[in-house]
Motif scaffolding. Structure first.
Motif, PDB file in Angstrom:
ATOM      1  N   THR A 192      61.957  41.435  40.944  1.00  0.00           N
ATOM      2  CA  THR A 192      61.556  40.615  39.790  1.00  0.00           C
ATOM      3  C   THR A 192      60.882  41.465  38.720  1.00  0.00           C
ATOM      4  O   THR A 192      61.120  41.249  37.529  1.00  0.00           O
ATOM      5  N   ALA A 193      60.070  42.421  39.136  1.00  0.00           N
ATOM      6  CA  ALA A 193      59.447  43.295  38.132  1.00  0.00           C
ATOM      7  C   ALA A 193      60.506  44.151  37.446  1.00  0.00           C
ATOM      8  O   ALA A 193      60.433  44.389  36.226  1.00  0.00           O
ATOM      9  N   ALA A 197      62.314  41.946  34.949  1.00  0.00           N
ATOM     10  CA  ALA A 197      61.439  41.663  33.808  1.00  0.00           C
ATOM     11  C   ALA A 197      61.331  42.889  32.906  1.00  0.00           C
ATOM     12  O   ALA A 197      61.365  42.772  31.673  1.00  0.00           O
ATOM     13  N   TRP A 198      61.211  44.056  33.492  1.00  0.00           N
ATOM     14  CA  TRP A 198      61.098  45.272  32.693  1.00  0.00           C
ATOM     15  C   TRP A 198      62.406  45.579  31.976  1.00  0.00           C
ATOM     16  O   TRP A 198      62.420  45.966  30.808  1.00  0.00           O
ATOM     17  N   SER A 204      62.841  42.702  29.144  1.00  0.00           N
ATOM     18  CA  SER A 204      61.805  42.417  28.146  1.00  0.00           C
ATOM     19  C   SER A 204      61.019  43.647  27.703  1.00  0.00           C
ATOM     20  O   SER A 204      60.407  43.619  26.642  1.00  0.00           O
ATOM     21  N   GLY A 237      54.379  41.391  31.324  1.00  0.00           N
ATOM     22  CA  GLY A 237      55.381  40.535  31.946  1.00  0.00           C
ATOM     23  C   GLY A 237      55.889  41.112  33.259  1.00  0.00           C
ATOM     24  O   GLY A 237      56.108  40.388  34.228  1.00  0.00           O
ATOM     25  N   ALA A 238      56.060  42.430  33.278  1.00  0.00           N
ATOM     26  CA  ALA A 238      56.514  43.088  34.510  1.00  0.00           C
ATOM     27  C   ALA A 238      55.453  42.979  35.604  1.00  0.00           C
ATOM     28  O   ALA A 238      55.775  42.737  36.772  1.00  0.00           O
ATOM     29  N   SER A 277      55.389  39.333  36.814  1.00  0.00           N
ATOM     30  CA  SER A 277      56.562  39.031  37.630  1.00  0.00           C
ATOM     31  C   SER A 277      56.513  39.785  38.954  1.00  0.00           C
ATOM     32  O   SER A 277      57.037  39.315  39.963  1.00  0.00           O
ATOM     33  N   TYR A 278      55.887  40.959  38.969  1.00  0.00           N
ATOM     34  CA  TYR A 278      55.684  41.702  40.215  1.00  0.00           C
ATOM     35  C   TYR A 278      54.855  40.857  41.188  1.00  0.00           C
ATOM     36  O   TYR A 278      55.207  40.701  42.352  1.00  0.00           O
ATOM     37  N   ALA A 280      54.287  37.521  41.062  1.00  0.00           N
ATOM     38  CA  ALA A 280      54.994  36.290  41.418  1.00  0.00           C
ATOM     39  C   ALA A 280      56.133  36.594  42.390  1.00  0.00           C
ATOM     40  O   ALA A 280      56.353  35.846  43.351  1.00  0.00           O
ATOM     41  N   GLY A 281      56.850  37.687  42.158  1.00  0.00           N
ATOM     42  CA  GLY A 281      57.931  38.067  43.062  1.00  0.00           C
ATOM     43  C   GLY A 281      57.425  38.372  44.455  1.00  0.00           C
ATOM     44  O   GLY A 281      58.098  38.074  45.451  1.00  0.00           O
TER      45      GLY A 281
END
Length: 149
Positions: free
Chosen positions: A86-87, A90-91, A94, A99-100, A103-104, A106-107
């Motif tokens: 996910t990171a 995101a990277w 975006s 954000g990365a 998302s890291y 959350a992932g």
């Protein structure tokens, strides 16, 4: 008319007590652990060899505890895979550092959850009473730590 006992407790106090009672009933399963958590002196730390000794000594709860410990590996692998992918996405899309990072995290949470679900089915943990095995291990460890075994 309301009695004097009803009027002495505030509206919020009565609702808070009801709220606490509601959640206490829903999480009553945690009472199994309270005697180990709310001790005067905490239980000493245990090692992997202590857990392996319990698994070897208890033919009923030992295999269940072993399966529960193996499930952690599934969760850890899922956590790593979920966090990195996910990171990475995101990277890639975006180029946003915050954000990365979000998302890291959350992932990692979602990956852990997904890994535990896979472990639940792969190891058929839904058929086992893992809490009973953990409580038996705590009882065994408490007896061993107190010199009663």
């Amino acid at each position: 008319m309301a009695s004097s006992a009803d009027s002495s407790a505030s509206f919020f106090r009565r609702h808070w007590e009801g709220y606490k009672e509601f959640w206490k009933e829903r999480f009553s399963i945690l009472d199994n652990y309270s005697r180990f958590v709310k001790r005067d002196e905490p239980l000493p730390s245990w090692s992997d060899s202590d857990v392996e000794e319990f698994i070897a000594s208890d033919p009923v709860h030992g295999p269940t505890l072993k399966a529960a410990r193996e499930a952690v590996k599934f969760g850890a692998v899922g956590c790593v895979i979920g966090a990195v992918t996910t990171a990475g996405f995101a990277w890639k899309y975006s180029r946003s550092p915050h954000g990365a990072i979000l998302s890291y995290g959350a992932g990692a949470v979602f990956g852990w959850t997904f890994g535990q679900e896979i472990a639940n089915h792969w190891l058929q943990l839904y058929r086992l009473d893992t809490m009973a095995a953990q409580v038996k291990f705590f009882e065994w460890w408490e007896n061993k730590a107190d010199g009663r075994s």
